[in-house]
Design an enzyme around this catalytic site. Sequence first.
Site, PDB file in Angstrom:
ATOM      1  N   HIS A 306      -1.911 -13.558  -5.626  1.00 37.94           N
ATOM      2  CA  HIS A 306      -2.854 -12.598  -4.697  1.00 37.94           C
ATOM      3  C   HIS A 306      -3.969 -12.124  -5.650  1.00 37.94           C
ATOM      4  O   HIS A 306      -3.491 -12.150  -6.936  1.00 37.94           O
ATOM      5  CB  HIS A 306      -2.017 -11.750  -4.283  1.00 37.94           C
ATOM      6  CG  HIS A 306      -2.593 -10.706  -3.044  1.00 37.94           C
ATOM      7  ND1 HIS A 306      -3.457  -9.758  -3.411  1.00 37.94           N
ATOM      8  CD2 HIS A 306      -2.587 -10.878  -1.918  1.00 37.94           C
ATOM      9  CE1 HIS A 306      -3.905  -9.106  -2.234  1.00 37.94           C
ATOM     10  NE2 HIS A 306      -3.279  -9.751  -1.373  1.00 37.94           N
ATOM     11  N   ASP A 363       0.838 -14.125   3.054  1.00 41.31           N
ATOM     12  CA  ASP A 363       0.241 -15.083   4.040  1.00 41.31           C
ATOM     13  C   ASP A 363       1.074 -16.549   4.151  1.00 41.31           C
ATOM     14  O   ASP A 363       1.220 -16.992   5.120  1.00 41.31           O
ATOM     15  CB  ASP A 363      -1.113 -15.308   3.531  1.00 41.31           C
ATOM     16  CG  ASP A 363      -2.154 -14.214   3.444  1.00 41.31           C
ATOM     17  OD1 ASP A 363      -2.087 -13.481   4.365  1.00 41.31           O
ATOM     18  OD2 ASP A 363      -2.548 -14.039   2.307  1.00 41.31           O
TER      19      ASP A 363
END
Length: 428
Positions: A306, A363
Amino acid sequence: MAKTAQLLIDGKTFELPIVEGSEGERAIDISSLRKESGVITLDPGYANTGSCKSAITFIDGDEGILRYRGIAIEELAEHSTFIEVAYLLVYGHLPTQDELDAFKTSITFHTMIHEDFKRFFGAMPKDAHPMAACSASIGALATFYPDGLDPRDPQQVETSVHRLIAKFPTMAAYSYKHSIGQPFMYPRNELGYVGNFLYMLFGTPCEEYEVDPVIKKAIDLLLILHADHEQNCSASTVRIVGSAMGNLFSAISAGIQALWGPSHGGANQEVIEMLSAIRDRGLSAKEFVEKAKSGDDSARLMGFGHRVYKNFDPRMKIIRNACIDVLEKLGTQTKLLEIAMELQEIALKDDYFISRKLYPNVDFYSGVIYNAIGTPSNLFTALFALGRLPGWIAQWMELHADPQFKIGRPRQIYTGPKETPYTPIEKR
Protein backbone atom coordinates in the site's frame (compact mmCIF):
# COMPACT_ATOMS: atom_id res chain seq x y z
CA MET A 1 6.63 31.61 21.88
CA ALA A 2 5.14 30.33 18.63
CA LYS A 3 7.30 27.89 16.70
CA THR A 4 8.42 29.03 13.26
CA ALA A 5 10.56 27.89 10.36
CA GLN A 6 12.89 30.24 8.55
CA LEU A 7 13.12 30.37 4.77
CA LEU A 8 15.94 32.29 3.11
CA ILE A 9 15.09 33.67 -0.36
CA ASP A 10 17.45 36.04 -2.20
CA GLY A 11 19.12 37.00 1.04
CA LYS A 12 15.85 37.78 2.83
CA THR A 13 14.55 35.64 5.70
CA PHE A 14 10.88 34.80 6.05
CA GLU A 15 9.32 33.44 9.23
CA LEU A 16 6.76 30.72 8.59
CA PRO A 17 4.53 29.39 11.40
CA ILE A 18 4.74 25.70 12.30
CA VAL A 19 1.35 24.08 12.85
CA GLU A 20 1.04 20.92 14.95
CA GLY A 21 -1.85 18.45 14.85
CA SER A 22 -3.35 16.53 17.76
CA GLU A 23 -1.31 13.41 16.90
CA GLY A 24 1.97 15.30 16.57
CA GLU A 25 2.10 15.82 12.80
CA ARG A 26 3.84 19.08 11.94
CA ALA A 27 3.37 21.41 8.99
CA ILE A 28 4.91 24.65 7.81
CA ASP A 29 2.15 27.18 7.12
CA ILE A 30 2.95 28.80 3.76
CA SER A 31 -0.45 30.42 3.24
CA SER A 32 1.07 33.93 3.22
CA LEU A 33 4.35 33.03 1.47
CA ARG A 34 3.43 34.26 -2.01
CA LYS A 35 1.99 37.50 -0.68
CA GLU A 36 5.08 38.25 1.39
CA SER A 37 7.84 36.93 -0.88
CA GLY A 38 6.39 36.54 -4.38
CA VAL A 39 7.44 32.88 -4.32
CA ILE A 40 5.27 29.75 -4.33
CA THR A 41 6.11 26.14 -3.49
CA LEU A 42 6.11 23.36 -6.10
CA ASP A 43 4.83 19.95 -5.04
CA PRO A 44 3.62 17.73 -7.93
CA GLY A 45 0.83 15.47 -6.73
CA TYR A 46 0.65 17.43 -3.43
CA ALA A 47 2.47 14.56 -1.70
CA ASN A 48 4.02 16.95 0.83
CA THR A 49 1.23 19.51 0.96
CA GLY A 50 -1.52 19.72 3.55
CA SER A 51 -4.62 21.20 1.95
CA CYS A 52 -6.63 21.53 5.15
CA LYS A 53 -6.95 20.85 8.85
CA SER A 54 -9.28 17.91 9.44
CA ALA A 55 -10.77 16.18 12.48
CA ILE A 56 -12.23 13.22 10.56
CA THR A 57 -9.62 10.54 9.94
CA PHE A 58 -6.13 9.87 11.29
CA ILE A 59 -3.65 7.61 9.47
CA ASP A 60 -0.17 6.62 10.56
CA GLY A 61 1.19 4.66 7.61
CA ASP A 62 4.39 3.63 9.38
CA GLU A 63 2.59 2.15 12.37
CA GLY A 64 -0.43 0.80 10.49
CA ILE A 65 -2.96 2.99 12.32
CA LEU A 66 -6.38 4.06 11.00
CA ARG A 67 -8.91 5.90 13.18
CA TYR A 68 -12.25 7.54 12.43
CA ARG A 69 -12.94 10.49 14.75
CA GLY A 70 -10.28 9.08 17.09
CA ILE A 71 -11.73 5.55 17.27
CA ALA A 72 -9.50 2.70 16.05
CA ILE A 73 -10.72 0.88 12.95
CA GLU A 74 -10.28 -2.41 14.81
CA GLU A 75 -12.83 -1.36 17.46
CA LEU A 76 -15.31 -0.10 14.90
CA ALA A 77 -14.98 -3.30 12.88
CA GLU A 78 -15.65 -5.42 15.96
CA HIS A 79 -18.44 -3.45 17.60
CA SER A 80 -20.06 -1.10 15.07
CA THR A 81 -22.11 -1.18 11.88
CA PHE A 82 -21.73 0.77 8.67
CA ILE A 83 -24.76 2.94 9.40
CA GLU A 84 -23.38 3.83 12.83
CA VAL A 85 -19.96 4.59 11.30
CA ALA A 86 -21.67 6.78 8.70
CA TYR A 87 -23.31 8.73 11.55
CA LEU A 88 -19.96 9.00 13.34
CA LEU A 89 -18.21 10.43 10.27
CA VAL A 90 -20.98 12.81 9.26
CA TYR A 91 -21.93 14.14 12.70
CA GLY A 92 -18.60 13.80 14.50
CA HIS A 93 -19.62 11.52 17.37
CA LEU A 94 -21.09 8.10 18.05
CA PRO A 95 -24.90 8.30 18.20
CA THR A 96 -27.08 7.56 21.18
CA GLN A 97 -29.66 4.83 20.63
CA ASP A 98 -32.34 7.42 19.89
CA GLU A 99 -30.09 9.26 17.44
CA LEU A 100 -29.15 6.03 15.68
CA ASP A 101 -32.78 4.90 15.46
CA ALA A 102 -33.83 8.24 13.98
CA PHE A 103 -30.95 8.13 11.49
CA LYS A 104 -31.82 4.58 10.40
CA THR A 105 -35.47 5.52 9.99
CA SER A 106 -34.63 8.53 7.85
CA ILE A 107 -32.24 6.51 5.65
CA THR A 108 -34.85 3.77 5.23
CA PHE A 109 -37.50 6.33 4.31
CA HIS A 110 -35.33 7.72 1.49
CA THR A 111 -34.15 4.47 -0.18
CA MET A 112 -36.69 4.53 -3.02
CA ILE A 113 -35.77 6.64 -6.04
CA HIS A 114 -38.03 8.57 -8.40
CA GLU A 115 -39.77 6.35 -10.99
CA ASP A 116 -38.38 8.52 -13.79
CA PHE A 117 -34.93 7.17 -12.94
CA LYS A 118 -36.00 3.96 -14.72
CA ARG A 119 -36.10 5.96 -17.94
CA PHE A 120 -32.82 7.63 -16.97
CA PHE A 121 -31.07 4.27 -16.67
CA GLY A 122 -32.94 2.97 -19.71
CA ALA A 123 -31.36 5.67 -21.85
CA MET A 124 -27.87 4.35 -21.04
CA PRO A 125 -26.15 1.65 -23.11
CA LYS A 126 -26.38 -1.84 -21.60
CA ASP A 127 -22.60 -1.98 -21.29
CA ALA A 128 -22.33 1.37 -19.46
CA HIS A 129 -19.81 1.03 -16.65
CA PRO A 130 -21.56 1.13 -13.24
CA MET A 131 -19.27 3.93 -12.08
CA ALA A 132 -20.30 6.08 -15.03
CA ALA A 133 -23.96 5.26 -14.33
CA CYS A 134 -23.59 6.00 -10.61
CA SER A 135 -21.81 9.30 -11.20
CA ALA A 136 -24.41 10.40 -13.74
CA SER A 137 -27.35 9.39 -11.54
CA ILE A 138 -25.92 11.08 -8.43
CA GLY A 139 -25.41 14.25 -10.44
CA ALA A 140 -28.97 13.94 -11.72
CA LEU A 141 -30.31 14.02 -8.15
CA ALA A 142 -29.76 17.77 -8.28
CA THR A 143 -32.47 17.98 -10.94
CA PHE A 144 -34.92 15.83 -8.97
CA TYR A 145 -34.30 17.54 -5.63
CA PRO A 146 -33.63 21.25 -6.23
CA ASP A 147 -34.84 21.90 -2.68
CA GLY A 148 -31.55 20.54 -1.26
CA LEU A 149 -28.82 22.35 -3.18
CA ASP A 150 -27.80 25.22 -0.90
CA PRO A 151 -24.51 24.19 0.77
CA ARG A 152 -24.97 26.76 3.52
CA ASP A 153 -28.52 25.80 4.55
CA PRO A 154 -28.16 23.21 7.38
CA GLN A 155 -31.61 21.73 6.81
CA GLN A 156 -31.08 21.34 3.06
CA VAL A 157 -27.66 19.81 3.63
CA GLU A 158 -28.96 17.27 6.13
CA THR A 159 -31.80 16.25 3.84
CA SER A 160 -29.37 15.83 0.92
CA VAL A 161 -26.98 13.81 3.10
CA HIS A 162 -29.73 11.38 4.08
CA ARG A 163 -30.98 11.14 0.50
CA LEU A 164 -27.50 10.35 -0.78
CA ILE A 165 -26.71 7.65 1.77
CA ALA A 166 -30.14 6.09 1.24
CA LYS A 167 -30.37 6.22 -2.54
CA PHE A 168 -26.82 5.29 -3.55
CA PRO A 169 -27.33 1.53 -2.94
CA THR A 170 -30.53 1.65 -5.00
CA MET A 171 -28.76 3.43 -7.85
CA ALA A 172 -25.76 1.10 -7.79
CA ALA A 173 -28.07 -1.93 -7.87
CA TYR A 174 -30.15 -0.40 -10.68
CA SER A 175 -27.02 0.24 -12.75
CA TYR A 176 -26.15 -3.46 -12.48
CA LYS A 177 -29.68 -4.69 -13.18
CA HIS A 178 -29.83 -2.48 -16.27
CA SER A 179 -26.55 -3.92 -17.58
CA ILE A 180 -27.83 -7.51 -17.43
CA GLY A 181 -31.39 -6.80 -18.54
CA GLN A 182 -33.09 -7.80 -15.31
CA PRO A 183 -36.00 -5.87 -13.72
CA PHE A 184 -35.22 -3.33 -11.04
CA MET A 185 -36.01 -4.48 -7.52
CA TYR A 186 -37.71 -2.00 -5.23
CA PRO A 187 -36.06 -1.60 -1.80
CA ARG A 188 -37.55 -3.50 1.13
CA ASN A 189 -37.48 -1.46 4.31
CA GLU A 190 -37.32 -4.41 6.69
CA LEU A 191 -34.01 -5.74 5.36
CA GLY A 192 -31.64 -3.08 6.69
CA TYR A 193 -29.02 -1.14 4.74
CA VAL A 194 -26.67 -3.89 3.53
CA GLY A 195 -29.34 -6.60 3.35
CA ASN A 196 -31.49 -4.34 1.21
CA PHE A 197 -28.59 -3.62 -1.13
CA LEU A 198 -27.83 -7.33 -1.59
CA TYR A 199 -31.53 -8.01 -2.22
CA MET A 200 -31.75 -5.28 -4.88
CA LEU A 201 -28.49 -6.50 -6.45
CA PHE A 202 -29.13 -10.24 -6.61
CA GLY A 203 -32.88 -10.70 -6.10
CA THR A 204 -35.44 -11.25 -8.88
CA PRO A 205 -39.25 -11.20 -8.90
CA CYS A 206 -39.24 -14.92 -9.74
CA GLU A 207 -38.31 -16.25 -6.32
CA GLU A 208 -37.55 -15.28 -2.75
CA TYR A 209 -34.04 -14.03 -2.09
CA GLU A 210 -32.62 -14.86 1.32
CA VAL A 211 -29.89 -12.54 2.55
CA ASP A 212 -27.06 -14.67 3.94
CA PRO A 213 -25.99 -13.24 7.34
CA VAL A 214 -22.31 -14.16 6.80
CA ILE A 215 -22.21 -12.34 3.47
CA LYS A 216 -24.14 -9.39 4.89
CA LYS A 217 -21.69 -9.09 7.76
CA ALA A 218 -18.68 -9.25 5.41
CA ILE A 219 -20.08 -6.53 3.11
CA ASP A 220 -20.99 -4.34 6.10
CA LEU A 221 -17.43 -4.78 7.33
CA LEU A 222 -15.96 -3.85 3.94
CA LEU A 223 -18.08 -0.69 3.84
CA ILE A 224 -16.77 0.27 7.30
CA LEU A 225 -13.16 -0.29 6.23
CA HIS A 226 -13.62 1.86 3.12
CA ALA A 227 -15.66 4.63 4.78
CA ASP A 228 -12.89 7.26 4.79
CA HIS A 229 -9.17 7.47 4.15
CA GLU A 230 -8.07 11.03 4.77
CA GLN A 231 -7.12 13.39 1.90
CA ASN A 232 -6.93 10.89 -0.94
CA CYS A 233 -7.61 11.74 -4.59
CA SER A 234 -11.40 11.36 -4.49
CA ALA A 235 -11.82 13.10 -1.11
CA SER A 236 -9.70 15.99 -2.37
CA THR A 237 -11.82 16.10 -5.54
CA VAL A 238 -14.98 16.35 -3.43
CA ARG A 239 -13.41 19.20 -1.46
CA ILE A 240 -12.25 21.06 -4.58
CA VAL A 241 -15.70 20.90 -6.18
CA GLY A 242 -17.27 21.85 -2.85
CA SER A 243 -14.96 24.83 -2.55
CA ALA A 244 -16.58 26.32 -5.66
CA MET A 245 -19.84 26.25 -3.65
CA GLY A 246 -20.97 23.33 -5.78
CA ASN A 247 -23.89 21.40 -4.29
CA LEU A 248 -23.31 18.12 -2.47
CA PHE A 249 -24.63 15.98 -5.36
CA SER A 250 -22.18 17.53 -7.84
CA ALA A 251 -19.24 17.09 -5.47
CA ILE A 252 -20.03 13.41 -4.81
CA SER A 253 -20.55 12.78 -8.53
CA ALA A 254 -17.05 14.17 -9.15
CA GLY A 255 -15.65 12.05 -6.31
CA ILE A 256 -17.06 8.92 -7.94
CA GLN A 257 -15.30 9.80 -11.19
CA ALA A 258 -12.01 10.24 -9.33
CA LEU A 259 -12.44 6.92 -7.54
CA TRP A 260 -13.11 5.23 -10.87
CA GLY A 261 -9.50 5.86 -11.93
CA PRO A 262 -7.49 2.61 -11.89
CA SER A 263 -4.74 4.26 -9.87
CA HIS A 264 -7.24 4.99 -7.08
CA GLY A 265 -10.30 2.80 -6.59
CA GLY A 266 -9.89 0.17 -9.26
CA ALA A 267 -7.38 -2.01 -7.41
CA ASN A 268 -9.86 -4.67 -6.28
CA GLN A 269 -11.06 -5.10 -9.87
CA GLU A 270 -7.43 -5.40 -10.99
CA VAL A 271 -6.94 -8.21 -8.45
CA ILE A 272 -9.60 -10.32 -10.18
CA GLU A 273 -8.18 -9.42 -13.59
CA MET A 274 -4.74 -10.60 -12.38
CA LEU A 275 -6.19 -13.87 -11.07
CA SER A 276 -8.06 -14.38 -14.35
CA ALA A 277 -4.86 -13.78 -16.33
CA ILE A 278 -3.00 -16.36 -14.23
CA ARG A 279 -5.78 -18.88 -14.82
CA ASP A 280 -6.05 -18.18 -18.55
CA ARG A 281 -2.30 -18.55 -19.04
CA GLY A 282 -2.35 -21.89 -17.26
CA LEU A 283 0.08 -20.76 -14.56
CA SER A 284 0.19 -21.73 -10.92
CA ALA A 285 0.39 -19.02 -8.26
CA LYS A 286 3.99 -19.99 -7.59
CA GLU A 287 4.96 -19.72 -11.27
CA PHE A 288 3.34 -16.29 -11.49
CA VAL A 289 5.18 -15.10 -8.40
CA GLU A 290 8.50 -16.28 -9.83
CA LYS A 291 7.81 -14.29 -13.00
CA ALA A 292 6.97 -11.23 -10.89
CA LYS A 293 10.21 -11.61 -8.95
CA SER A 294 12.19 -11.71 -12.19
CA GLY A 295 10.73 -8.38 -13.28
CA ASP A 296 8.53 -9.85 -16.02
CA ASP A 297 6.14 -7.06 -17.05
CA SER A 298 3.45 -9.61 -17.85
CA ALA A 299 3.33 -10.64 -14.17
CA ARG A 300 2.29 -7.55 -12.22
CA LEU A 301 1.23 -8.23 -8.65
CA MET A 302 -2.02 -6.48 -7.80
CA GLY A 303 -3.49 -6.20 -4.30
CA PHE A 304 -0.17 -6.33 -2.45
CA GLY A 305 1.36 -3.53 -0.36
CA HIS A 306 0.00 0.00 0.00
CA ARG A 307 1.28 3.47 -0.85
CA VAL A 308 0.34 4.83 2.58
CA TYR A 309 0.81 1.86 4.93
CA LYS A 310 4.50 0.99 4.97
CA ASN A 311 4.36 -2.01 7.32
CA PHE A 312 0.84 -3.39 7.09
CA ASP A 313 -2.66 -2.28 6.22
CA PRO A 314 -4.70 -2.49 9.46
CA ARG A 315 -7.82 -3.17 7.38
CA MET A 316 -6.19 -6.24 5.86
CA LYS A 317 -6.03 -8.14 9.14
CA ILE A 318 -9.72 -7.47 9.74
CA ILE A 319 -11.03 -8.42 6.31
CA ARG A 320 -8.84 -11.51 5.92
CA ASN A 321 -10.88 -13.36 8.54
CA ALA A 322 -14.13 -12.20 6.98
CA CYS A 323 -12.90 -13.45 3.61
CA ILE A 324 -12.21 -16.90 5.05
CA ASP A 325 -15.65 -16.94 6.71
CA VAL A 326 -17.38 -16.12 3.41
CA LEU A 327 -15.49 -18.78 1.46
CA GLU A 328 -16.21 -21.41 4.11
CA LYS A 329 -19.88 -20.46 4.28
CA LEU A 330 -20.36 -20.56 0.52
CA GLY A 331 -18.21 -23.63 0.01
CA THR A 332 -17.07 -21.84 -3.12
CA GLN A 333 -14.14 -23.40 -4.92
CA THR A 334 -13.19 -21.95 -8.27
CA LYS A 335 -9.84 -21.73 -10.00
CA LEU A 336 -9.68 -18.00 -9.29
CA LEU A 337 -10.18 -18.53 -5.57
CA GLU A 338 -7.67 -21.37 -5.50
CA ILE A 339 -5.07 -19.08 -7.08
CA ALA A 340 -5.97 -16.25 -4.68
CA MET A 341 -5.51 -18.41 -1.59
CA GLU A 342 -2.24 -19.82 -2.95
CA LEU A 343 -0.98 -16.27 -3.58
CA GLN A 344 -1.96 -15.30 -0.05
CA GLU A 345 -0.01 -18.21 1.47
CA ILE A 346 3.06 -17.41 -0.62
CA ALA A 347 2.94 -13.72 0.28
CA LEU A 348 2.71 -14.41 4.01
CA LYS A 349 5.74 -16.73 4.00
CA ASP A 350 8.04 -15.73 1.13
CA ASP A 351 11.01 -13.50 2.07
CA TYR A 352 10.60 -11.59 -1.20
CA PHE A 353 7.19 -10.34 -0.02
CA ILE A 354 8.11 -10.02 3.65
CA SER A 355 11.28 -7.98 3.04
CA ARG A 356 9.44 -5.62 0.69
CA LYS A 357 6.36 -5.46 2.94
CA LEU A 358 4.17 -6.69 0.08
CA TYR A 359 1.37 -8.06 2.25
CA PRO A 360 -2.06 -8.80 0.73
CA ASN A 361 -4.00 -5.57 1.27
CA VAL A 362 -7.68 -4.76 1.71
CA ASP A 363 -8.18 -4.60 -2.07
CA PHE A 364 -6.92 -8.17 -2.46
CA TYR A 365 -9.42 -9.58 0.02
CA SER A 366 -12.32 -7.35 -1.02
CA GLY A 367 -11.88 -8.46 -4.62
CA VAL A 368 -11.92 -12.11 -3.56
CA ILE A 369 -15.07 -11.61 -1.44
CA TYR A 370 -16.94 -9.73 -4.15
CA ASN A 371 -16.02 -12.39 -6.69
CA ALA A 372 -17.06 -15.21 -4.37
CA ILE A 373 -20.57 -13.82 -3.86
CA GLY A 374 -21.09 -13.39 -7.60
CA THR A 375 -20.47 -9.67 -8.02
CA PRO A 376 -19.27 -8.78 -11.55
CA SER A 377 -15.81 -7.22 -11.50
CA ASN A 378 -16.95 -3.94 -13.07
CA LEU A 379 -19.21 -3.37 -10.04
CA PHE A 380 -16.38 -3.68 -7.49
CA THR A 381 -15.48 0.01 -7.56
CA ALA A 382 -19.13 1.02 -7.17
CA LEU A 383 -19.21 -0.98 -3.91
CA PHE A 384 -16.03 0.84 -2.88
CA ALA A 385 -17.82 4.14 -3.60
CA LEU A 386 -20.80 3.02 -1.52
CA GLY A 387 -18.48 2.55 1.44
CA ARG A 388 -16.58 5.78 0.85
CA LEU A 389 -19.74 7.89 0.58
CA PRO A 390 -19.98 8.91 4.29
CA GLY A 391 -16.33 9.97 4.27
CA TRP A 392 -16.82 12.13 1.19
CA ILE A 393 -19.88 13.72 2.78
CA ALA A 394 -17.99 14.37 6.02
CA GLN A 395 -15.10 15.98 4.10
CA TRP A 396 -17.52 18.23 2.17
CA MET A 397 -19.32 19.27 5.34
CA GLU A 398 -16.09 19.96 7.21
CA LEU A 399 -14.89 22.12 4.31
CA HIS A 400 -17.99 24.31 4.53
CA ALA A 401 -17.69 24.62 8.31
CA ASP A 402 -14.04 25.74 8.07
CA PRO A 403 -13.63 29.41 9.07
CA GLN A 404 -10.75 29.55 6.57
CA PHE A 405 -12.98 28.36 3.72
CA LYS A 406 -11.85 29.49 0.29
CA ILE A 407 -12.06 28.22 -3.24
CA GLY A 408 -9.37 25.70 -4.18
CA ARG A 409 -7.03 27.34 -6.63
CA PRO A 410 -3.52 25.80 -6.94
CA ARG A 411 -0.71 27.84 -8.49
CA GLN A 412 1.71 26.74 -11.19
CA ILE A 413 5.19 27.35 -12.57
CA TYR A 414 4.72 28.36 -16.19
CA THR A 415 7.20 26.69 -18.59
CA GLY A 416 5.73 27.66 -21.98
CA PRO A 417 7.05 30.17 -24.53
CA LYS A 418 7.47 33.80 -23.64
CA GLU A 419 5.35 36.42 -25.39
CA THR A 420 5.15 35.42 -29.04
CA PRO A 421 3.66 37.53 -31.87
CA TYR A 422 0.68 36.14 -33.77
CA THR A 423 1.61 34.83 -37.22
CA PRO A 424 -1.01 35.33 -39.95
CA ILE A 425 -2.11 32.03 -41.49
CA GLU A 426 -0.62 32.81 -44.92
CA LYS A 427 2.85 33.18 -43.36
CA ARG A 428 2.87 29.97 -41.26
